[in-house]
Motif scaffolding. Structure first.
Motif, PDB file in Angstrom:
ATOM      1  N   LEU A  49       0.848  -1.191   0.000  1.00 40.05           N
ATOM      2  CA  LEU A  49       0.000   0.000   0.000  1.00 40.05           C
ATOM      3  C   LEU A  49       0.885   1.243   0.000  1.00 40.05           C
ATOM      4  N   ARG A  50       0.556   2.193  -0.877  1.00 36.00           N
ATOM      5  CA  ARG A  50       1.345   3.418  -0.998  1.00 36.00           C
ATOM      6  C   ARG A  50       0.490   4.610  -0.578  1.00 36.00           C
ATOM      7  N   THR A  51       0.968   5.359   0.411  1.00 33.57           N
ATOM      8  CA  THR A  51       0.223   6.517   0.900  1.00 33.57           C
ATOM      9  C   THR A  51       1.085   7.769   0.836  1.00 33.57           C
ATOM     10  N   VAL A  52       0.396   8.890   0.667  1.00 28.44           N
ATOM     11  CA  VAL A  52       1.038  10.196   0.768  1.00 28.44           C
ATOM     12  C   VAL A  52       0.328  10.978   1.868  1.00 28.44           C
ATOM     13  N   GLN A  53       1.080  11.462   2.843  1.00 31.09           N
ATOM     14  CA  GLN A  53       0.556  12.291   3.914  1.00 31.09           C
ATOM     15  C   GLN A  53       0.873  13.744   3.573  1.00 31.09           C
ATOM     16  N   VAL A  54      -0.161  14.585   3.479  1.00 31.53           N
ATOM     17  CA  VAL A  54       0.012  15.990   3.117  1.00 31.53           C
ATOM     18  C   VAL A  54      -0.237  16.835   4.366  1.00 31.53           C
TER      19      VAL A  54
END
Length: 358
Positions: free
Chosen positions: A4-9
């Protein structure tokens, strides 16, 4: 199944920065690929988390900043924005893509007039762009629903206990601040600092006069310095968020006067340490602290000063609040609880693409 690939902004607030640092580390430990997009100054709040990729993205919403964020989000399964402005930027960056957006609202922005109307517009835009809005209090969940969120849920955000060297027995911290032989109060620079300084003027009639240490450098520190100097207030500015734990450990009282992310962060650490807290009813604080703090109306300097004066004169009440604070803190969700909850939301939203990749 692919990783799973996530980006936290991140927008850069102290509370959300600490939360994202904890969340990113926990996700990496559970095999999730994490990229954190945040203003460069957010590194002061424990970022980047070990194992996470860090991308410095300005907090502006101009085309260049949005383009940088759009590039950083390419290939992500889930994008998770923290705070109103980060959510708006992420929504713009993801426009035309099918990437699910999760938004966490940590605090409520407040303004009147034209700025208030703009904030409501931004809230609607952020709420409607998100697949799921997570609110750290029921007040924020209800607000997201009123702004058109398709799915808004309660998700209290655990913030890790601050790391600091233990308070020394010789009162080194108090001596450095000039608080020997007088009460030491600790607060944080945030919206509502005029109320805080008005209250400081109110409790300056005490003998000895309490010293107020205000933590936090930022856009409000210049105005704070000017007013402190102009009025000769018993207030000192005491560094950045990294000093909160050490200062609280030496304090007699913690004070939260207004809204903003720094308030809940200070309140949580005060209760954990058993430091009596006086706080304005703002940003979900009543829900967070329960009966473990003296709560006053937001913007009421007289009530704030009065509560501080009463507590300083009542050691028994301070001790009861200290005990209640530790008990309240023990019931908050752990970091593991928070990470597990967020992961369950991610798994729910990523299920179709994850199934296709299986």
């Amino acid at each position: 199944m692919s990783q799973l690939r996530t980006v936290q902004v991140l927008g850069g607030g102290a509370g959300s920065s600490a939360h994202v640092s904890s969340l990113a580390a926990g996700l990496v430990a559970r095999g999730v690929q994490v990229t954190v997009c945040a203003p460069a100054g957010s590194r002061a709040h424990g970022l980047p988390a070990p194992g996470a990729r860090y991308v410095a993205v300005p907090r502006r919403s101009d085309p260049a900043a949005v383009a940088a964020l759009r590039t950083a989000c390419a290939g992500a399964d889930i994008v998770h924005a923290h705070g109103l402005h980060a959510a708006v930027r992420a929504g713009i960056a993801l426009s035309g893509r099918g990437t699910p957006l999760v938004v966490t609202w940590h605090t409520r922005a407040r303004a009147e007039g034209a700025r208030g109307r703009l904030l409501r517009l931004l809230e609607r835009r952020a709420a409607r762009a998100a697949a799921v809005v997570l609110g750290t209090s029921w007040d924020l969940v209800d607000r997201a629903r009123r702004r058109g969120a398709r799915d808004a849920r309660l998700a209290p955000a655990a913030i890790p206990a601050l790391r600091f060297p233990g308070a020394s027995d010789d009162g080194k911290t108090r001596a450095e601040l000039g608080a020997v032989g007088r009460p030491l109060l600790v607060s944080v620079a945030q919206h509502g600092h005029d109320t805080l300084l008005d209250a400081a003027r109110g409790w300056s009639v005490l003998d000895p006069v309490p010293l107020l240490a205000v933590v936090g450098e930022g856009p409000r520190s210049g105005a704070l310095r000017r007013r402190i100097a102009a009025e000769g207030l018993p207030v000192v500015l005491a560094g950045g968020p990294d000093e909160v734990g050490e200062l609280l450990a030496a304090a007699d009282l913690a004070v939260v006067a207004g809204g903003g992310e720094g308030g809940p962060l200070l309140a949580q650490e005060a209760l954990r340490l058993g430091i009596p807290l006086v706080a304005a009813r703002a940003d979900g604080l009543p829900e967070l602290v329960g009966d473990a703090a003296e709560l006053v109306p937001q913007g009421d300097a007289e009530a704030l000063a009065g509560a501080v004066v009463r507590l300083l004169g009542d050691p028994g009440r301070r001790e009861r609040l200290a005990e209640s604070g530790r008990a309240q803190a023990a019931g908050w969700p752990s970091e593991d609880d928070t990470i597990a909850h967020v992961l369950s939301v991610y798994d729910e939203l990523a299920q179709p693409p994850a199934a296709a990749r299986a």
